[in-house]
Design a protein around this motif. Sequence first.
Motif, PDB file in Angstrom:
ATOM      1  N   ALA A   1      -2.335   9.727   3.190  1.00 14.27           N
ATOM      2  CA  ALA A   1      -1.552   8.493   3.126  1.00 14.27           C
ATOM      3  C   ALA A   1      -2.298   7.327   3.757  1.00 14.27           C
ATOM      4  CB  ALA A   1      -0.205   8.707   3.815  1.00 14.27           C
TER       5      ALA A   1
ATOM      6  N   TRP B   1      -5.021   5.993   1.370  1.00 13.50           N
ATOM      7  CA  TRP B   1      -4.463   5.168   0.290  1.00 13.50           C
ATOM      8  C   TRP B   1      -4.043   3.803   0.815  1.00 13.50           C
ATOM      9  CZ3 TRP B   1      -5.891   6.611  -4.164  1.00 13.50           C
ATOM     10  CH2 TRP B   1      -5.883   7.949  -4.573  1.00 13.50           C
ATOM     11  N   THR B   2      -3.509   3.761   2.018  1.00 16.35           N
ATOM     12  CA  THR B   2      -3.092   2.483   2.599  1.00 16.35           C
ATOM     13  C   THR B   2      -4.295   1.577   2.849  1.00 16.35           C
ATOM     14  OG1 THR B   2      -1.159   3.495   3.648  1.00 16.35           O
ATOM     15  CG2 THR B   2      -1.902   1.395   4.551  1.00 16.35           C
ATOM     16  N   ARG B   3      -5.377   2.142   3.379  1.00 16.77           N
ATOM     17  CA  ARG B   3      -6.598   1.342   3.586  1.00 16.77           C
ATOM     18  C   ARG B   3      -7.150   0.847   2.261  1.00 16.77           C
ATOM     19  NH1 ARG B   3      -7.735   5.800   6.834  1.00 16.77           N
ATOM     20  NH2 ARG B   3      -9.406   6.517   5.437  1.00 16.77           N
TER      21      ARG B   3
ATOM     22  N   THR C   1      -5.460   0.286  -0.488  1.00 15.63           N
ATOM     23  CA  THR C   1      -4.565  -0.749  -0.998  1.00 15.63           C
ATOM     24  C   THR C   1      -4.908  -2.108  -0.421  1.00 15.63           C
ATOM     25  OG1 THR C   1      -2.769   0.853  -1.294  1.00 15.63           O
ATOM     26  CG2 THR C   1      -2.160  -1.475  -1.172  1.00 15.63           C
ATOM     27  N   SER C   2      -5.111  -2.163   0.889  1.00 16.14           N
ATOM     28  CA  SER C   2      -5.460  -3.430   1.534  1.00 16.14           C
ATOM     29  C   SER C   2      -6.795  -3.960   1.025  1.00 16.14           C
ATOM     30  CB  SER C   2      -5.528  -3.249   3.055  1.00 16.14           C
ATOM     31  OG  SER C   2      -4.277  -2.846   3.567  1.00 16.14           O
TER      32      SER C   2
ATOM     33  N   PRO D   1       0.604   7.530  -4.553  1.00 19.47           N
ATOM     34  CA  PRO D   1       0.555   6.630  -3.391  1.00 19.47           C
ATOM     35  C   PRO D   1       1.428   5.390  -3.606  1.00 19.47           C
ATOM     36  CG  PRO D   1      -1.481   6.472  -4.657  1.00 19.47           C
ATOM     37  CD  PRO D   1      -0.675   7.552  -5.293  1.00 19.47           C
ATOM     38  N   TRP D   2       2.569   5.361  -2.960  1.00 20.77           N
ATOM     39  CA  TRP D   2       3.501   4.243  -3.126  1.00 20.77           C
ATOM     40  C   TRP D   2       2.937   2.931  -2.612  1.00 20.77           C
ATOM     41  CZ3 TRP D   2       8.007   3.097  -5.495  1.00 20.77           C
ATOM     42  CH2 TRP D   2       8.677   4.148  -6.133  1.00 20.77           C
ATOM     43  N   SER D   3       1.980   3.000  -1.706  1.00 26.04           N
ATOM     44  CA  SER D   3       1.405   1.744  -1.196  1.00 26.04           C
ATOM     45  C   SER D   3       0.805   0.920  -2.332  1.00 26.04           C
ATOM     46  CB  SER D   3       0.334   2.034  -0.139  1.00 26.04           C
ATOM     47  OG  SER D   3      -0.732   2.812  -0.683  1.00 26.04           O
ATOM     48  N   LEU D   4       0.202   1.587  -3.323  1.00 21.94           N
ATOM     49  CA  LEU D   4      -0.409   0.883  -4.447  1.00 21.94           C
ATOM     50  C   LEU D   4       0.634   0.344  -5.416  1.00 21.94           C
ATOM     51  CD1 LEU D   4      -3.429   3.248  -5.044  1.00 21.94           C
ATOM     52  CD2 LEU D   4      -3.576   0.811  -4.504  1.00 21.94           C
TER      53      LEU D   4
ATOM     54  N   LEU E   1       3.801  -0.651  -4.345  1.00 26.89           N
ATOM     55  CA  LEU E   1       4.523  -1.715  -3.650  1.00 26.89           C
ATOM     56  C   LEU E   1       3.691  -2.973  -3.468  1.00 26.89           C
ATOM     57  CD1 LEU E   1       6.326   0.469  -0.935  1.00 26.89           C
ATOM     58  CD2 LEU E   1       7.277  -0.445  -3.062  1.00 26.89           C
ATOM     59  N   ALA E   2       2.371  -2.824  -3.418  1.00 30.44           N
ATOM     60  CA  ALA E   2       1.505  -3.988  -3.228  1.00 30.44           C
ATOM     61  C   ALA E   2       1.143  -4.683  -4.531  1.00 30.44           C
ATOM     62  CB  ALA E   2       0.223  -3.569  -2.510  1.00 30.44           C
TER      63      ALA E   2
END
Length: 275
Positions: A108, A111-113, A115-116, A143-146, A148-149
């Motif tokens: 997770a 994936w968050t890194r 996404t940013s 990966p929900w971060s991708l 939501l962003a």
Amino acid sequence: MITIISGKGAPGSTTTLAALAVGWPAPVLLADCDPAGGDLAPGWLGQWVVDGTIRTDRGVLSHATATRHATAGDPATLIEHVQPVPSARHVGLLAGLTAPGQQAAVGAAGWTRLTSALAAFRTTAGQPADALVDLGRMSAATPWSLLLAADVVLVAVRPTQRHVLAARPLLAELAERIVPARLGLAVCATTPAGTREVRAALGREVAVEVPADVRAAAVFSDGTDAGAVPSRSPLLRGVRRAARRLHGTYHHYTPAELRIPALPASARLLTGGVR
């Protein structure tokens, strides 16, 4: 950032995104972020994987490994993991995972890194580049971060009963966390009548309409014709119109700025070149 995702079956999301990248009117990053393993490199770009021009070990996994001690996604770190696409000079590829088990190595936080980094990506010339992100089929590992962003989330669907029914629960799940204005459809292998039927059945706007074109689709899905982009095809004409419309939604230029100058053969996304 535009992401594409699908429900059950294989509606053509990867083919659509590859074609969209080719038709994009500016430098663009094509990111293969399917946690189950990506098909962009072994499919469309398989010839260049075989001859060593494109490396499958350089992409999502190498970025996650290289940034594992970072606390945030630094866009400057991403360029080292992006490779130029030989047949589309304005496209850079972030190669995907080669096996589902590699998802655990990303995690997770990885994936968050990523996404940013994708959201703020720039070429080596300092030019901002849009990101087109393939998430494959929706699953517990997505990966929900991708999602939501993303500025736009596209659900890939074909104009068939099976694919429409598979898209309904996916759209319902996405609608719980994504505002309606950012959620749309990519209707694949369709006709004008098919697109109208999908729009009516799912109650969503169609952002991308991919005409049925078996030969051109095979180039992007399986690398036929040595992965050479067809200069004239119904598929590419339709997707190019969608690409310009999507790009124009978020970027505003004067008529003079929209004129793309001729580029030398060596131009690449990594130097800020466009097609």
